[in-house]
Write an enzyme that holds these catalytic residues in place. Structure first.
Site, PDB file in Angstrom:
ATOM      1  N   TYR A  29       0.905  -1.102  -0.032  1.00 19.24           N
ATOM      2  CA  TYR A  29       0.002  -0.086   0.097  1.00 19.24           C
ATOM      3  C   TYR A  29       0.856   1.327  -0.101  1.00 19.24           C
ATOM      4  O   TYR A  29       0.116   2.449   0.292  1.00 19.24           O
ATOM      5  CB  TYR A  29      -0.887  -0.222   1.166  1.00 19.24           C
ATOM      6  N   CYS A  30       2.052   1.247  -0.094  1.00 16.10           N
ATOM      7  CA  CYS A  30       2.879   2.502  -0.227  1.00 16.10           C
ATOM      8  C   CYS A  30       2.532   3.603  -1.018  1.00 16.10           C
ATOM      9  O   CYS A  30       2.692   3.671  -2.228  1.00 16.10           O
ATOM     10  CB  CYS A  30       4.484   1.884  -0.570  1.00 16.10           C
TER      11      CYS A  30
ATOM     12  N   CYS B   7      -1.549  17.454  11.930  1.00 16.12           N
ATOM     13  CA  CYS B   7      -1.712  18.068  10.661  1.00 16.12           C
ATOM     14  C   CYS B   7      -3.514  17.965  10.451  1.00 16.12           C
ATOM     15  O   CYS B   7      -3.965  18.771   9.918  1.00 16.12           O
ATOM     16  CB  CYS B   7      -0.959  17.694   9.475  1.00 16.12           C
TER      17      CYS B   7
ATOM     18  N   CYS C  11     -19.600  19.932   5.822  1.00 19.59           N
ATOM     19  CA  CYS C  11     -18.897  20.180   7.077  1.00 19.59           C
ATOM     20  C   CYS C  11     -19.442  21.487   7.858  1.00 19.59           C
ATOM     21  O   CYS C  11     -19.394  21.393   9.061  1.00 19.59           O
ATOM     22  CB  CYS C  11     -17.491  20.384   6.607  1.00 19.59           C
TER      23      CYS C  11
ATOM     24  N   ASP D  68       4.444  15.492   2.112  1.00 22.43           N
ATOM     25  CA  ASP D  68       4.841  14.135   1.397  1.00 22.43           C
ATOM     26  C   ASP D  68       3.742  13.473   0.820  1.00 22.43           C
ATOM     27  O   ASP D  68       3.917  12.639  -0.037  1.00 22.43           O
ATOM     28  CB  ASP D  68       5.574  13.142   2.509  1.00 22.43           C
TER      29      ASP D  68
ATOM     30  N   ARG E 120       2.997  -5.595   4.407  1.00 18.81           N
ATOM     31  CA  ARG E 120       4.504  -5.318   4.926  1.00 18.81           C
ATOM     32  C   ARG E 120       5.430  -6.382   4.526  1.00 18.81           C
ATOM     33  O   ARG E 120       5.786  -7.291   5.523  1.00 18.81           O
ATOM     34  CB  ARG E 120       4.438  -4.623   6.026  1.00 18.81           C
TER      35      ARG E 120
END
Length: 371
Positions: free
Chosen positions: A21-22, A255, A317, A277, A134
């Site tokens: 899933y990287c 974040c 929202c 990222d 993994r």
């Protein structure tokens, strides 16, 4: 005060595991250059010098990948030399690293302890859930090797926490994972939602995390955690601690819970800079540390647009009673529906979670003011 936090990828997308899933491999495949190789000493020195030229009050160097340890221990030893040389203002400095922990030597552990690195160790729960995705380059599970690294960290006194990706497998095992972590004495935990590939309809991969599974996972995890809070034996779970603080009137440090992006200053191996990222893509490239200083990078129009666009207020929202603690979630999970409406993919999960837990969060927030 100009605090500066950097997220450095010294090994670019290179890794010694092949996690299915990287998200960073997916981003690399969507750039002109998949991997920028390994950061050289010249780029490292330029980066450190310009970081301290800009920073005032605090500077943080965080390392991720790919697998950042692949660049080699001499790289990090050189980092420490450069920090001591260029920190002429004597400001506080933090160093941290996120590692998969695969076949990590004791030499690394001794370095982390000696230089006071905070280490994030990637572990996806129990053996069956971890080894599902993994895996190494041969397709073999890595659970055993990561547990050896955790034992080594404990023995050497390395400060570390556990980072777990909540995916289609781990999402079904919240209670078992929590109990396993508690049994092993893992006291600092972070759980992050698995990302589907950029531009794909979410929820279609074998590893995908659906809103239903995620909502149930958060509730089950919270139930276990809350029972331990009553006896003062709970681990630190970043997301829950942030919510308690928000209900008590504090700003979150996480974040994804702020509702607006901050600039992470992601530095690729060649010196290229990106705002986040999750967005280390060609169209979001801000510049390069070889040709720009951090004053220029922070005032870049791409930087300003990235932050401004993240502040979009989604229609649902604005009218949601949980908006003050959800704030629309991470921008990366906001999707456009068939009718053109924008929505966070995990909105149903958050609603389910807060419906089940908000009163207990308020109770815990009340204790916050009596500490």
């Amino acid at each position: 005060m100009r605090p500066l936090q950097l997220l450095i990828k010294p090994s670019s997308a290179n890794c010694n595991l092949n996690c299915k899933y990287c998200f960073y491999c997916d981003e690399g495949n969507k750039r002109e250059t998949f991997s920028y190789g390994f950061m050289n000493e010249e780029t490292l020195e330029v980066l450190v010098k310009k970081a301290f030229d800009y920073a005032d009050g605090y500077c943080g160097f965080a390392f991720q990948g790919g697998e950042p340890t692949l660049v080699g221990l001499p790289f990090f030893e050189r980092l420490m030399e450069l920090e001591r040389r260029y920190n002429t203002k004597n400001i506080p400095v933090d160093n941290s690293i996120q590692t998969n922990g695969y076949r990590l030597s004791e030499e690394w552990g001794e370095f982390f302890r000696r230089e006071n690195f905070l280490v994030g160790l990637s572990l996806d729960g129990i053996k069956s859930t971890h080894d599902a995705y993994r895996v190494n380059k041969k397709g073999e599970g890595s659970f055993g090797e990561i547990m050896k690294t955790a034992e080594m960290f404990n023995r050497l006194g390395v400060e570390y926490n556990i980072l777990t990706v909540v995916n289609g497998k781990t999402g079904l095992r919240a209670a078992k994972i929590y109990d396993f972590y508690k049994k092993n004495g893992f006291g600092y935990l972070q759980f992050i939602a698995c990302l589907d590939p950029v531009g794909e309809e979410p929820g279609k991969r074998d590893y995908s995390l659906t809103p239903e599974i995620y909502g149930r996972f958060l509730i089950d995890l919270f139930d276990r955690w809350y029972e331990d809070v009553k006896t003062g034996t709970q681990p630190y779970i970043r997301q829950f601690e942030n919510v308690v603080g928000m209900v008590a009137g504090c700003e979150p440090e996480s974040c994804e819970q702020r509702g607006i992006c901050s600039v992470q200053n992601v530095i690729e191996a060649d010196g290229s800079v990106y705002p986040c990222d999750f967005y280390a893509l060609d169209e979001y490239r801000l510049g390069n540390v070889h040709t720009h200083d951090f004053y220029e990078l922070r005032s870049n129009p791409v930087t300003e647009r990235f932050v401004r666009d993240s502040a979009e207020s989604l229609e649902d929202c604005r009218n949601c009673r949980f908006f003050a603690i959800c704030r629309g979630g991470c921008r990366r999970n906001r999707v456009t529906l068939a009718g053109g409406e924008r929505k966070n993919y995990f909105c149903p999960a958050y609603r389910m979670f807060y419906e089940a837990t908000i009163e207990r969060f308020r109770e815990l927030a009340g204790r916050y003011f009596t500490r």
